[in-house]
Write an enzyme that holds these catalytic residues in place. Structure first.
Site, PDB file in Angstrom:
ATOM      1  N   LYS A   1       0.833  -1.202  -0.066  1.00 22.18           N
ATOM      2  CA  LYS A   1      -0.437   0.123  -0.298  1.00 22.18           C
ATOM      3  C   LYS A   1       1.003   1.103  -0.330  1.00 22.18           C
ATOM      4  O   LYS A   1       1.903   1.025   0.603  1.00 22.18           O
ATOM      5  CB  LYS A   1      -0.833  -0.514   0.855  1.00 22.18           C
ATOM      6  CG  LYS A   1      -1.981   1.237   1.411  1.00 22.18           C
ATOM      7  CD  LYS A   1      -2.875   0.466   2.563  1.00 22.18           C
ATOM      8  CE  LYS A   1      -4.307   1.567   2.636  1.00 22.18           C
ATOM      9  NZ  LYS A   1      -5.063   0.923   4.365  1.00 22.18           N
TER      10      LYS A   1
ATOM     11  N   SER B   1      -9.799   1.056   2.999  1.00 22.67           N
ATOM     12  CA  SER B   1      -9.354   2.335   2.752  1.00 22.67           C
ATOM     13  C   SER B   1      -8.383   1.440   1.329  1.00 22.67           C
ATOM     14  O   SER B   1      -6.988   2.044   0.739  1.00 22.67           O
ATOM     15  CB  SER B   1      -7.633   2.703   3.285  1.00 22.67           C
ATOM     16  OG  SER B   1      -7.432   2.462   3.811  1.00 22.67           O
TER      17      SER B   1
ATOM     18  N   SER C   1      -9.687  -0.724   7.396  1.00 23.12           N
ATOM     19  CA  SER C   1      -9.210  -1.075   6.087  1.00 23.12           C
ATOM     20  C   SER C   1      -8.919  -2.182   5.526  1.00 23.12           C
ATOM     21  O   SER C   1      -8.112  -1.839   3.978  1.00 23.12           O
ATOM     22  CB  SER C   1      -7.914  -0.111   6.007  1.00 23.12           C
ATOM     23  OG  SER C   1      -9.071   1.231   6.210  1.00 23.12           O
TER      24      SER C   1
END
Lengths: 97, 480
Positions: B79, B154, B178
């Site tokens: 990420k 996310s 997330s």
């Protein structure tokens, strides 16, 4: 129950050092009040005598020896990300006239 | 494109015995990443050069008789809030444009020491603020099962990347769901470990008392292996805890007749989609048929968890994001005449709307006169929630429930209404507030063909036990 006014939003944004556009101020005024109305439900929970939790694993005062550790980050590398550098120093805008 | 990578242990074995190579795996991942980009936008930076260089070094080491580790030559995607040395790290926010990481996350170090290769940075909601990846400054990621829908967030880019088979695994961060919610929306496995089990050093902070790092994978076995490599004490993060002395990779399935599972009652009420509910009830029936005891438990404070979370998180966000000042790194407005104007303009132009909303709410709940009514209240409700979970784990080994109230929603459906977007986290935030481990597992599909997830939770530091039971659920579902 607290409700934010337009002045509150502007004051909070200034405290947080964020310039907002007119459009953002009116948008946030509605949205932030919705969020505050939602979180208001916490008041229904009886928390008399209950302490706050800051650390879920109950760790306190994690100590290590006070030694110099070389992580191998040369200052020249760290300074590369600065928007403004002068003679290996961090350069900032004027603070006082 | 499909997720056809073998298990991570098999990939590493193939690299080591010469039937495959680190370069071959890396090229395969890089080629897939390039191909998906115009369609799905799962990644926002490809690390072709450094990845191939590392892959060549690993192949060379193997040729010379060395063992590069348990993830030898295995490509992965991080990420964009993980610092990867010498590469641009932006947390999908324009305010960090041009920031080149001078060091890297401890988690990335650990994976590299085990032979893994970071091939790309995944798209995400900017600063991990969101549940749909729509808050990215680099455009939304599309759901691999339906490109008109969000991948969740996310860590939406990471979950989509694994579902699309861009790499065998990806890293995510989970502050309020997330990792788990996008894993559920994309039909993959997402693990949020116990708070402190994986070092947060070198990961861009969101809510420091809640942030957890974890793997997104195709299987429980892979998640366990990645956790084993990343977990444990780190001098650079004083909140870290020791990993389980028995490790995680050698999964041990519990004996189902001795397992006590409970469904969280409150999670069956809160606007739960009927198909998501049915899939959970179907799984419970299967577990019962296999011999497990499944009961019900009420955790009343879980109903307040989201309200609690949306006070504590903005408070921590407002503090963590104060470092983006236009002076130390990232975007700096060139037109500002003095220091204050430089702060105001750099942050006003650099941050996206959601970061601004959270900073302002956080500033409010921490401000004099409101601190007790909001922040302190939330921190005491947090204690109540923790006490309820601790009590439940005296009677039950695992808690089970949905991951999210619905399957993947449409792009744009919630983007204009922040509160509606926050409600997407309603079933995941409690695990972060309590610091307990939780995993999202695939649990069938709805009538639109969208994946449904199921969430399993265990007591703090019981990650090993959680993974063992997750493996059982995976097997029960694979049999059916």
């Amino acid at each position: 129950m607290a409700r934010l006014s337009k002045d509150d939003v502007l004051r909070l944004a200034h405290l947080a050092r964020i310039e907002l556009s007119e459009e953002e101020v009116s948008e946030f005024l509605i949205e932030l009040n919705e969020v505050l109305a939602y979180v208001q439900q916490l008041q229904s929970s009886d928390t008399e005598g209950i302490r706050e939790t800051n650390q879920v694993n109950a760790l306190t005062n994690v100590m290590r020896d006070d030694q110099l550790i070389d992580y191998g980050y040369p200052p020249s590398e760290l300074l590369k990300n600065l928007p403004a550098v002068l003679d290996d120093q961090i350069q900032v805008k004027r603070m006082v006239e | 494109m499909q997720n056809d990578w073998p298990a991570l242990s098999e990939l590493a074995a193939a690299v080591k015995n010469g039937s495959s190579s680190a370069v071959a795996l890396t090229r395969k991942a890089l080629e897939r990443i390039e191909r998906q980009q115009p369609i799905y936008n799962a990644t926002i930076l490809t690390l072709s050069e450094s990845a191939l260089k590392r892959a060549e070094a690993i192949d060379k080491a193997i040729a010379e008789g060395q063992d590069p580790g348990v993830l030898a030559g295995v490509p992965f995607i991080a990420k964009d809030n993980f610092l990867v040395k010498n590469s641009e790290t932006r947390a999908a926010s324009n305010i960090l444009s041009g920031f080149i990481a001078p060091y890297q996350a401890s988690a990335i170090n650990a994976l590299e020491q085990a032979g893994a290769i970071c091939v790309a940075k995944a798209n995400m909601d900017a600063f991990a603020h969101g549940a749909s990846t729509e808050n990215s400054d680099f455009g939304v990621t599309k759901n691999p099962f339906d490109t008109t829908r969000v991948p969740g967030g996310s860590s939406g880019g990471s979950a989509a990347a694994v579902a699309l088979g861009l790499a065998p695994f990806a890293l995510g961060t989970d502050t309020g769901g997330s990792i788990r919610q996008p894993a559920a929306f994309c039909g993959v496995v997402g693990l949020k470990p116990t708070y402190g089990l994986v070092s947060r050093s070198g990961v861009i902070a969101m809510g420091s008392s809640l942030d957890c790092i974890g793997p997104i994978t195709s299987s429980v076995e892979d998640a366990a292996l990645v956790l084993e490599v990343m977990s444990g004490r780190d001098d650079l993060d004083s909140t870290t805890i020791e990993s389980d002395p028995q490790g995680y990779a050698n999964l041990k399935a519990p004996q189902l007749s001795k397992v006590r599972v409970a469904v969280i009652d409150e999670y069956l009420e809160q606007g739960l989609d009927q198909e998501v509910k049915d899939s959970l009830l179907k799984l419970i029936d299967k577990l019962k048929a296999a011999g497990a005891q499944v009961s019900h438990v009420s955790l009343p404070s879980t109903k307040l968890a989201l309200a609690c979370y949306y006070i504590i998180t903005p408070a921590e966000v407002s503090s963590n994001l104060s470092r983006y000042d236009g002076i130390r790194y990232g975007y700096s407005d060139p037109s500002a005449k003095d220091l204050e104007q430089s702060y105001l303009n750099s942050r006003g132009k650099g941050f996206g709307k959601e970061a601004k909303r959270r900073i302002i709410i956080g500033t409010f709940v921490l401000s004099s006169g409101y601190y007790d009514a909001y922040y302190k209240k939330a921190m005491t409700v947090r204690t109540k929630l923790i006490n309820e979970f601790d009590a439940a784990f005296k009677d039950y080994d695992y808690l089970i429930g949905p991951v999210a109230p619905t399957t993947a929603f449409k792009i744009g459906e919630k983007a204009k209404d922040p509160l509606q977007m926050y409600l997407a986290d309603v079933m995941t935030v409690a695990a972060n507030l309590a610091g307990i481990p939780a995993i999202s597992l695939p649990n069938g599909f709805d009538t639109n063909g969208l994946p449904i997830g199921v969430q399993l939770m265990a007591a703090r530091r019981n990650d090993r036990s959680l993974l063992g039971m997750a493996k059982v659920i995976e097997e029960v579902n694979n049999r059916a």
